[in-house]
Enzyme design. Structure first.
Site, short mmCIF file in Angstrom:
data_model
loop_
_atom_site.label_atom_id
_atom_site.label_comp_id
_atom_site.label_asym_id
_atom_site.label_seq_id
_atom_site.Cartn_x
_atom_site.Cartn_y
_atom_site.Cartn_z
N TRP A 97 -12.12 -2.23 -8.01
CA TRP A 97 -12.74 -1.75 -9.21
C TRP A 97 -13.62 -0.38 -8.98
O TRP A 97 -14.05 0.07 -9.83
CB TRP A 97 -13.84 -2.80 -9.61
CG TRP A 97 -13.31 -4.30 -9.98
CD1 TRP A 97 -13.33 -5.49 -9.17
CD2 TRP A 97 -12.62 -4.65 -11.26
NE1 TRP A 97 -12.84 -6.55 -9.99
CE2 TRP A 97 -12.23 -5.85 -11.24
CE3 TRP A 97 -12.01 -3.82 -12.46
CZ2 TRP A 97 -11.52 -6.66 -12.04
CZ3 TRP A 97 -11.22 -4.40 -13.23
CH2 TRP A 97 -11.18 -5.85 -13.24
N GLU B 135 1.56 -13.78 12.17
CA GLU B 135 2.17 -12.71 12.59
C GLU B 135 1.87 -11.52 11.81
O GLU B 135 2.33 -11.54 10.68
CB GLU B 135 3.41 -12.70 13.22
CG GLU B 135 3.74 -13.96 14.40
CD GLU B 135 3.29 -13.78 15.40
OE1 GLU B 135 3.10 -12.40 15.94
OE2 GLU B 135 2.93 -14.86 16.00
N HIS C 112 2.65 3.78 -9.09
CA HIS C 112 2.53 2.24 -9.37
C HIS C 112 3.98 1.50 -10.05
O HIS C 112 4.12 0.40 -9.83
CB HIS C 112 1.26 1.97 -10.12
CG HIS C 112 -0.01 2.32 -9.43
ND1 HIS C 112 -0.16 1.83 -8.14
CD2 HIS C 112 -1.05 3.19 -9.78
CE1 HIS C 112 -1.46 2.24 -7.72
NE2 HIS C 112 -2.02 3.11 -8.91
N GLU D 212 -12.51 -5.41 -4.43
CA GLU D 212 -13.09 -3.90 -4.20
C GLU D 212 -12.45 -2.71 -4.90
O GLU D 212 -12.81 -1.66 -4.97
CB GLU D 212 -13.30 -3.67 -2.66
CG GLU D 212 -14.08 -4.42 -1.75
CD GLU D 212 -13.49 -5.76 -1.98
OE1 GLU D 212 -12.15 -5.95 -1.44
OE2 GLU D 212 -14.38 -6.92 -1.43
N ASP E 21 0.79 -1.27 0.06
CA ASP E 21 0.13 -0.01 0.22
C ASP E 21 0.87 1.17 0.07
O ASP E 21 2.01 1.24 0.47
CB ASP E 21 -1.10 -0.15 1.24
CG ASP E 21 -2.11 0.82 1.31
OD1 ASP E 21 -2.27 1.54 0.03
OD2 ASP E 21 -2.84 1.05 2.11
N GLY E 22 0.46 2.25 -0.66
CA GLY E 22 1.13 3.57 -0.74
C GLY E 22 1.65 4.14 -1.88
O GLY E 22 2.26 5.11 -1.76
N LEU F 212 10.87 -20.50 -5.27
CA LEU F 212 10.09 -19.57 -4.57
C LEU F 212 8.91 -19.64 -5.28
O LEU F 212 8.76 -19.29 -6.38
CB LEU F 212 10.69 -18.30 -4.26
CG LEU F 212 9.67 -17.01 -4.12
CD1 LEU F 212 9.25 -17.16 -2.59
CD2 LEU F 212 10.27 -15.76 -4.46
C1 FPP Z 1 -1.45 0.37 -3.62
O1 FPP Z 1 -0.97 1.76 -3.83
C2 FPP Z 1 -1.11 -0.50 -4.69
C3 FPP Z 1 -2.15 -1.25 -5.46
C4 FPP Z 1 -3.58 -0.79 -5.54
C5 FPP Z 1 -1.78 -2.63 -6.12
C6 FPP Z 1 -0.77 -2.17 -7.15
C7 FPP Z 1 0.29 -2.60 -6.98
C8 FPP Z 1 1.47 -2.68 -7.78
C9 FPP Z 1 1.52 -1.81 -8.96
C10 FPP Z 1 2.67 -3.12 -7.48
C11 FPP Z 1 3.03 -4.20 -8.26
C12 FPP Z 1 2.47 -5.47 -8.27
C13 FPP Z 1 2.63 -6.48 -9.22
C14 FPP Z 1 1.99 -7.68 -8.90
C15 FPP Z 1 3.77 -6.31 -10.20
P1 FPP Z 1 -2.45 2.75 -3.54
O2 FPP Z 1 -2.60 3.30 -4.75
O3 FPP Z 1 -3.62 2.16 -2.67
O4 FPP Z 1 -1.79 3.92 -2.75
P2 FPP Z 1 -2.37 4.89 -1.94
O5 FPP Z 1 -2.97 4.36 -0.76
O6 FPP Z 1 -1.33 5.94 -1.30
O7 FPP Z 1 -3.33 5.81 -2.69
#
Ligand code: FPP
Length: 245
Positions: free
Chosen positions: A64, A202, A32, A62, A15-16, A126
């Site tokens: 979407w 954990e 992203h 969710e 997240d983030g 892995l």
């Molecule tokens: C959170 O950031 C991340 C996502 C919604 C998922 C997307 C993840 C990636 C692009 C990483 C790569 C993944 C793969 C499988 C190649 P956010 O948009 O929720 O951030 P915010 O909370 O700061 O808005």
């Protein structure tokens, strides 16, 4: 099992990305893309460390609800990353699998997912599970539906349905349950992730944003995990007796 042991399975909510971009006055897409780079580094770090499984929440059932343009950009990014990276992952002996309702994803992404899974199916270094269009409640519901079908067909009796039998129909049932759950980005919740699987996991939360999560941060989370005592319902005395036996 207890203090000091290596985690076999790590599950992450990444997240983030959006906030990382905003702090740089960049579009969310840049966040992203940086998130993808962080993901690559963490996959490599887990492979080096000998972790058995890494499960990443890429897109929830969710998600979407996000603006259509962001959903489209994310899907394109997943598709491109998969096409670009699958060769290198395969060369490194990494198996890639997807969990979630893939029928809800675009046709070309579904095709690429199928190819990636097939190509890497025999790899043993892995296992990276990517949760896409995934929801923990939906996962449990699909398991319950399949069990109900078994019962309706007379192949299972209702009294045989317990946590063990139902658990066999939940995704990832062939892997050990996650030992360590990591969520970046400051929120302290599970957000409908692996609800069934996290029963004894954990939990570790960090304010660090996903694009800034590197192998040193992963080490920090693992070190914290290794300092904890996992009792699985038993007493401290029982666990310590078992360890010294
Ligand atoms: C959170 O950031 C991340 C996502 C919604 C998922 C997307 C993840 C990636 C692009 C990483 C790569 C993944 C793969 C499988 C190649 P956010 O948009 O929720 O951030 P915010 O909370 O700061 O808005």
């Amino acid at each position: 099992m207890t203090e000091g042991s290596e985690p076999d399975h790590i599950a992450i909510i990444m997240d983030g990305n959006g906030r990382w971009a905003r702090r740089r006055f960049s579009p969310r897409t840049e966040g992203h893309k940086a998130g993808v780079r962080a993901t690559q580094a963490i996959i490599e770090a887990c492979a080096r460390r000998g972790v058995t499984a890494l499960t990443l929440f890429a897109f929830s059932s969710e998600n979407w609800r996000r603006p259509e343009s962001e959903v489209r950009i994310l899907m394109e990014l997943f598709l491109r990353t998969l096409r670009d990276e699958i060769g290198r992952l395969h060369e490194n002996g990494i198996r890639v699998r997807f969990i979630g309702d893939r029928a809800g994803l675009g046709r070309s992404l579904q095709t690429e997912i199928g190819r990636a899974e097939e190509k890497t199916a025999a790899n043993g270094n892995l296992t990276v599970n990517i949760a896409a269009n995934y929801g923990g409640r939906q996962d449990i519901a699909q398991a319950a539906r399949r069990v109900a079908e078994e019962v309706a067909a007379g192949r299972m009796r209702p009294e045989e349905v317990d946590a063990r039998t139902l658990g066999a129909y939940v995704s990832l049932s062939d892997l050990p349950e996650p030992d360590l759950f990591i969520r970046t980005g400051g929120e302290r919740r599970i957000s409908n992730y692996l609800l069934w699987h996290l029963a004894y996991t954990e939990l570790w939360f960090t304010d660090r944003l996903w694009p800034d999560f590197d192998s040193a941060a992963l080490e920090e989370a693992i070190a914290d995990y290794q300092g904890r005592q996992r009792r699985f319902g038993r007493t401290t005395e029982q666990v310590e007796h078992q360890r010294h036996a």
